[in-house]
Write an enzyme that holds these catalytic residues in place. Structure first.
Site, PDB file in Angstrom:
ATOM      1  N   ILE A   1      -0.215  -4.021   1.547  1.00 31.81           N
ATOM      2  CA  ILE A   1      -1.629  -3.934   1.958  1.00 31.81           C
ATOM      3  C   ILE A   1      -1.865  -2.625   2.718  1.00 31.81           C
ATOM      4  O   ILE A   1      -0.943  -2.039   3.277  1.00 31.81           O
ATOM      5  CB  ILE A   1      -2.039  -5.133   2.844  1.00 31.81           C
ATOM      6  CG1 ILE A   1      -1.133  -5.280   4.076  1.00 31.81           C
ATOM      7  CG2 ILE A   1      -2.019  -6.423   2.039  1.00 31.81           C
ATOM      8  CD1 ILE A   1      -1.592  -6.324   5.083  1.00 31.81           C
TER       9      ILE A   1
ATOM     10  N   ALA B   1       6.148  -6.793   7.737  1.00 33.91           N
ATOM     11  CA  ALA B   1       5.772  -6.679   6.321  1.00 33.91           C
ATOM     12  C   ALA B   1       6.025  -5.274   5.779  1.00 33.91           C
ATOM     13  O   ALA B   1       6.203  -5.082   4.574  1.00 33.91           O
ATOM     14  CB  ALA B   1       4.303  -7.060   6.137  1.00 33.91           C
TER      15      ALA B   1
ATOM     16  N   SER C   1       7.759  -3.680   2.030  1.00 27.62           N
ATOM     17  CA  SER C   1       6.704  -3.062   1.204  1.00 27.62           C
ATOM     18  C   SER C   1       5.565  -4.035   0.929  1.00 27.62           C
ATOM     19  O   SER C   1       4.907  -3.966  -0.111  1.00 27.62           O
ATOM     20  CB  SER C   1       7.254  -2.525  -0.130  1.00 27.62           C
ATOM     21  OG  SER C   1       8.195  -1.512   0.092  1.00 27.62           O
ATOM     22  N   LYS C   2       5.346  -4.950   1.847  1.00 26.17           N
ATOM     23  CA  LYS C   2       4.193  -5.849   1.747  1.00 26.17           C
ATOM     24  C   LYS C   2       3.019  -5.293   2.561  1.00 26.17           C
ATOM     25  O   LYS C   2       1.905  -5.740   2.444  1.00 26.17           O
ATOM     26  CB  LYS C   2       4.573  -7.256   2.222  1.00 26.17           C
ATOM     27  CG  LYS C   2       5.594  -7.935   1.286  1.00 26.17           C
ATOM     28  CD  LYS C   2       6.081  -9.264   1.848  1.00 26.17           C
ATOM     29  CE  LYS C   2       7.131  -9.884   0.912  1.00 26.17           C
ATOM     30  NZ  LYS C   2       7.774 -11.082   1.518  1.00 26.17           N
ATOM     31  N   ALA C   3       3.314  -4.337   3.425  1.00 25.42           N
ATOM     32  CA  ALA C   3       2.273  -3.555   4.107  1.00 25.42           C
ATOM     33  C   ALA C   3       2.709  -2.106   3.997  1.00 25.42           C
ATOM     34  O   ALA C   3       3.889  -1.781   4.136  1.00 25.42           O
ATOM     35  CB  ALA C   3       2.131  -3.966   5.565  1.00 25.42           C
TER      36      ALA C   3
END
Lengths: 312, 312, 312, 312
Positions: free
Chosen positions: B252, B276, B280-282
Site C-alpha cells: 500500500i 508490513a 512488501s505489503k506497505a
C-alpha cells in the site's frame, strides 16, 4: 475460601507450580490453574472431543511441535486455524526455518528479503522453496481429482488432507493430521501465501476450492461427538468458527481461551466466553475459562502440567 | 517543535477539535490528528483508490450507515469484511434491528432468544426473517447461474454482488456496493450466519462458492490502481487480506489502522503497520498511521473532520 | 539464529520449561526466558543490589510469601511499594486473610462488609482487627520518638521499620525487612488504610511523617551500591520511584519489568524501559527486559526457574 | 431499545457528534456519550463538588490548559495529581516547553539532554531553569514558615498552594488553584523532579513536608460537600486517593473514569468503578461510567461537548 500465599522454592516441577497457583486461586494465577484443571478434565473425558483453534503466529512462534504432538497422540479431533499457520507449517516441512534477532528496521529487512512478525523473521529463500514445492503438490492433487471424477472441485479441509498426505516431514501438522484422522479447517485459507500460490496455480490449472463444502464434514463431527471441548488459542476467525460450528448442537460443553484482546470493543477475539451462551455457542452450565496472557507462555505452561495429570 | 496546549471551548466544531489535536501533536490526540490528515490526503488524491477493511461488530455497533455513505459517494473502491458484518447488514436490510440495554445474564438472554455482542443485542425473530429471505435470494442466484452456464460456481465477491442486487434497502452496504461498483471481499464469509444458511441451501441445491476465484478480481483491482490507500478498522482476516492483496504490487501507498490490540503477541491485528514494509505489503516511504482506540469512537471522529476538508 | 520449536512433555521441571522458552526465544516465551536469565544474572552478581517495586494487589493476590522469602534471604536490598500492600501485609500479620469466590455484586458485597479487588476479597472484621492493632503500634512508636528527642518527626521508611519491629508474624514483609536490613519505601503510604489510621492517630497524638526524609536514606543506598538491578512488578508510583531514585547515579544497571499496561498513553506504568535511558534512569548499555503479562503468573514462573540457577 | 446507526456529515459540531454517539448508545461510542451526559449532570448539579484525578503525562501531553480552565472557572473543587504533573506545570510556568518529533533512540536523546515520554520530549535546559526557580520559591516559603511559627512544617497541599501564590504564569495550574480556592493534593509528590529539588533544599534548609497533614483538609472538603462527583483521568495513586478519600462519607455520588488499563490484574488503575461500591468508595446507586481510551483524545472530546450543555 482463603487465598493461600504462593510458595515458590527450588526444584519445582511445573505441576507443583500450578498447584501453588491453584492454592492461591485468584487473579492470573487462579485463571491459569483453573484452565489447567479444565484441560485435564477435557482430555480425560472419553466422551469429549476436543476442537482446537489456533490464531496468530503460533507456528512461527514455536508452537508447531506442541500442536503436532497433540495431533499425533490424537488428543484433539479438530484443528481450526489460519492460512498463515498452514503456510508456516509447510515452510518448515520443506526445510525452511523461522529466525530471530534480525533487527527492527522494516525497510532494511525488506531489502534483505526478510519478513518480520514481531520478533520472528522469515527469509524469502525459504518462501521460494515453499512456492515451488506447494505448486508440485497442487499439480498432483489436481491430477488425482481429475482421475476421481471430482470435476476439479475440493473443499478446504479435504485439500489440506491431500496436501498432508504428500508431505514428508514427520513433524508436520498437516501430515500428522492427515495420518491420524484429525480434521483441519481453515475457512480463511485463501488469505495466506498458501492461498496466493493456490490462486496462481488455478490460473493455468483446474482446481476449484469449495468454500462451503467443509460445513458438511464439520457438522458431522459436531453431531458425532457426545460432548465437545474447545481450546481457543488466540481469537479471530478460528475462534469464531470453533464456537459457531457448535451452534448446530447447542454449543460447546467446555472451553478454554487464552487471549490478550480486550472485551470492550465487542470483537469476538476478546469477548468473554460467557457471551457464547447467549448464542447457544456454549451450553448453559458449561465450564468456561479465560486466561489473559500470551499464548506462547500460557499454553505450554498449562499443557506441561496437564500431561502429568491425564489418564493414559 | 513545540507541544501546544489544547484549547477547548464552547461551540467547537469537530474540525476545530481536531485542529487542537494537531497543534498538540502528541500521544493519542496527535495520532488522531495525523490519521485525520492522512484520511483527507488519501481521499483527495485522485490517483489513489481506497481499500477499507472492517472487522469486529461494526454494523451492529452503529457504523453501517457510515460505510454505506462512503460506498454511495464512491469514496472507497474495495470493502473487505467479515461474514458477520455482511449478515448484520442483511439483518437490517430485511427489517431487523440491533438492540441495547437488555442485560448481561447470558443464560437468561439465551432463554429469551437474544444474542449478545458486548452491549449490543440481536433477537432470534429478526434472524428468522433473515434466514427465510436469504434462502429466497440464494434460490434466485442459483437459478441465474444455471441459466448462465456457470455450472453453479460463483466466487464470494460475485455472490455478494448478486445478493446486493436483490436487496431493497437503500441503506444496505451490499446493495450500495453492487450499484456503485464497489467490490466487497469476505474471504471468511462461510464463518457466519450467512455462511450457515449458504451451507444449508447447498445441501439441496447446486451452488458452489469458489474460495479462490476472488483473487482474480482483487489482483486486477490492485494492478489497475495507480496508488492504494488502506483504512483498516479493526484487525483480523480483513486487515490481513487488505495488506496481503497489495503484496502483488509492492504494498500500500498509505494506511490508517484503528485498533485496540497489542503488538507483542505477534498477531497481525495489533501489529504496527511498519512491519508490513518488511513484507512488501506497505511501500517503503509510505505514510502509515495507527490510532490505539475504539473504532466506534475514533473513526466517526476523524471522518467528521475529514468530510470538511476534502475536495468536492 | 533459528527459532526452535517448543518441546513439551511429561514430568517437566519449571527450569526445563523455561529452557524450552529460551530455545524458542521469541514472542512472550522469549521474553520470559530473557527475564529469567537476567534475574539469575542480577542475583548472582555480588556487586549488584536489587531494588524491587511492587504495585497492584500483590499481597492480596498471593505474592506476600514470595516477597517475604526474597527479603529473608536478603536477595533484595530495597522494596518500594504502595500503602495498600503494606496494609494487606499487616492485615495478614494480625490474623486476617484474603478470600475468594464471594461473588461479584458489589452492592451486596458492601452490605456484607466485603471489599472486592477483582476476584480477591477482604472482610471488614479483619480490617477492624487491623485498625485496633495498628493504633497500638503507632502509640508505641510515638512514645519512643518522644523519648528519643525526635520531636515526633519520622520519615516513612523509618516508620515502616519501627512498625516491622513490633510485628509478631514471621512471614510479615515488614517484620522481615526490619530484621534483615531491607529498606521499604512507600512514598504514597498515606493513600491507604494504613495512611487513614495514621491520620486518625495524629489527630490526638504527635506523630509527623516526613515525606522528604526518606530521600536521604535512598540516596545513600543508591550511592553505596556498586550496581543496581531493578525488578519492577507492576507500574505506578513504585516503578517511577525505583527508576527516579537511580537518576542520582546515572540509572539502573539492569532491569526487569512485568506489566499489562500499554505504552501508547505515555503513562510510565506501561512505558518501555528503554525510555528510562533518555532520562538517565537506566544506564546506556544496561540490560532491560519487559514481559507483558500478569505478575501473579509471570513472576512466580521466572523465580521458580531462577532459584535453580543462582549461586548459593 | 434500538441501536441507531451513526449519521456523520459535513460541518458537524462536537455536540452533534456526541448526540450521534448517544443515539447509537453502544460500544465505545455509547460509553463516550454516557460519560459526556454524566459530566454535564455533575457540573450542573449545584450541590455537587467535583474531584478530578490526573495521572500520566497529562500536562506534557497537552491537557494543562484544559485543567487550568476548569480551575479558573471553579468547575472543579479538588485536583489530585502526581508530582510529575506539578513539575511539568512549573516547567512551563518558568518558560520551559514540551517538544515533539525528536526521535526515538533513547541513548542519543540522553546524550543530547532530552528526556522522552512516549512521543513527548523535554530539554535539560528547561529543567535547569525549573531547578533554580523552584529553589528560590522554597527559600521564600521556608522563611515565611519560620516567621509564622510553623516550626518549618507544612503539608503537601499547603506547600503547593504557597508555591502557586509565588508563580507569575496566568496559565499555571498551581497559580490558578491557589487563587481560586481549588485544592491540589499530590500524596506522591516526593516522587518527582519537584520532590528531588525539595529534598536537596531540605539538606541545608529547614522545611518538613508533613505527609499526613493533608488528610485534615481533605476530610473537611469531603464532609463539607453535599455530593461529590469524581472525574478520574488515568489511574494510579491519584485515582486511588480520590476514591479512598470519599470512603469517609460512604463514597462518591457519581464518577467518570477514562483509562486504557485492564481490569483482570486487580490493579486499581484498570478496575471497574463498580468495585468501589463494595468498599464504600462509591455510593450504592451512584452513576458510574468508564470509557476505555486515551485520555488526550477522550477527555477533550467529552468536555467540548459538555461545555455546550452546562448551565451558566
Amino acid at each position: 475460601m482463603k487465598v493461600n500465599q504462593l510458595n515458590i522454592k527450588k526444584d519445582m516441577s511445573v505441576s507443583e507450580l500450578i498447584e501453588q497457583f491453584d492454592n492461591s486461586g485468584v487473579l492470573g494465577a487462579g485463571r491459569v490453574a483453573r484452565a489447567s484443571n479444565l484441560l485435564v478434565n477435557m482430555i480425560n473425558d472419553e466422551d469429549m472431543d476436543i476442537f482446537m483453534s489456533l490464531a496468530g503466529p503460533m507456528v512461527p512462534g514455536g508452537l508447531r511441535n506442541i500442536v503436532a504432538g497433540l495431533i499425533r497422540e490424537k488428543r484433539i479431533k479438530v484443528l481450526i486455524t489460519s492460512g498463515a499457520n498452514i503456510t508456516h507449517d509447510l515452510l518448515e516441512a520443506f526445510g525452511g526455518k523461522h529466525y530471530r534477532d534480525l533487527g527492527d528496521n522494516d525497510e532494511e529487512l525488506n531489502d534483505a528479503g526478510i519478513g518480520r512478525i514481531a520478533d520472528v523473521y522469515t527469509r524469502s529463500d525459504d518462501f521460494e522453496v515453499f512456492e515451488s514445492e506447494i505448486i508440485k503438490i497442487f499439480k498432483t492433487i489436481s491430477n488425482k481429482l481429475d482421475n476421481n471424477g471430482d470435476n476439479g472441485i475440493i473443499s478446504i479441509q479435504r485439500l489440506l488432507k491431500e496436501v498432508g498426505l504428500l508431505i514428508d516431514d514427520e513433524n508436520s501438522i498437516l501430515k500428522l493430521a492427515a495420518e491420524n484422522d484429525v480434521f483441519i479447517f481453515a475457512p480463511g485459507l485463501i488469505d495466506s501465501m498458501f492461498g496466493l500460490q493456490l490462486w496462481m496455480f488455478t490460473q493455468d490449472n483446474k482446481l476449484i476450492v469449495d468454500a462451503v463444502g467443509d460445513m458438511h464434514y464439520l457438522s458431522d463431527l459436531v453431531f458425532e461427538s457426545e460432548k465437545i471441548g474447545a481450546i481457543m488459542l488466540g481469537g479471530g476467525l478460528p475462534k469464531h468458527y470453533t464456537l459457531a460450528s457448535n451452534l448446530l448442537k447447542g454449543g460447546i460443553d467446555a472451553g478454554i481461551q487464552i487471549t490478550m484482546d480486550r472485551p470492550e470493543t465487542g470483537s469476538l477475539s476478546g469477548a468473554p466466553l460467557q457471551e457464547a451462551k447467549s448464542w447457544s455457542k456454549a451450553k448453559q452450565g458449561s465450564n468456561l475459562e479465560t486466561v489473559i496472557g500470551d499464548v506462547t507462555i500460557i499454553f505450554p505452561l498449562i499443557l506441561a502440567d496437564a500431561l502429568n495429570r491425564i489418564d493414559d
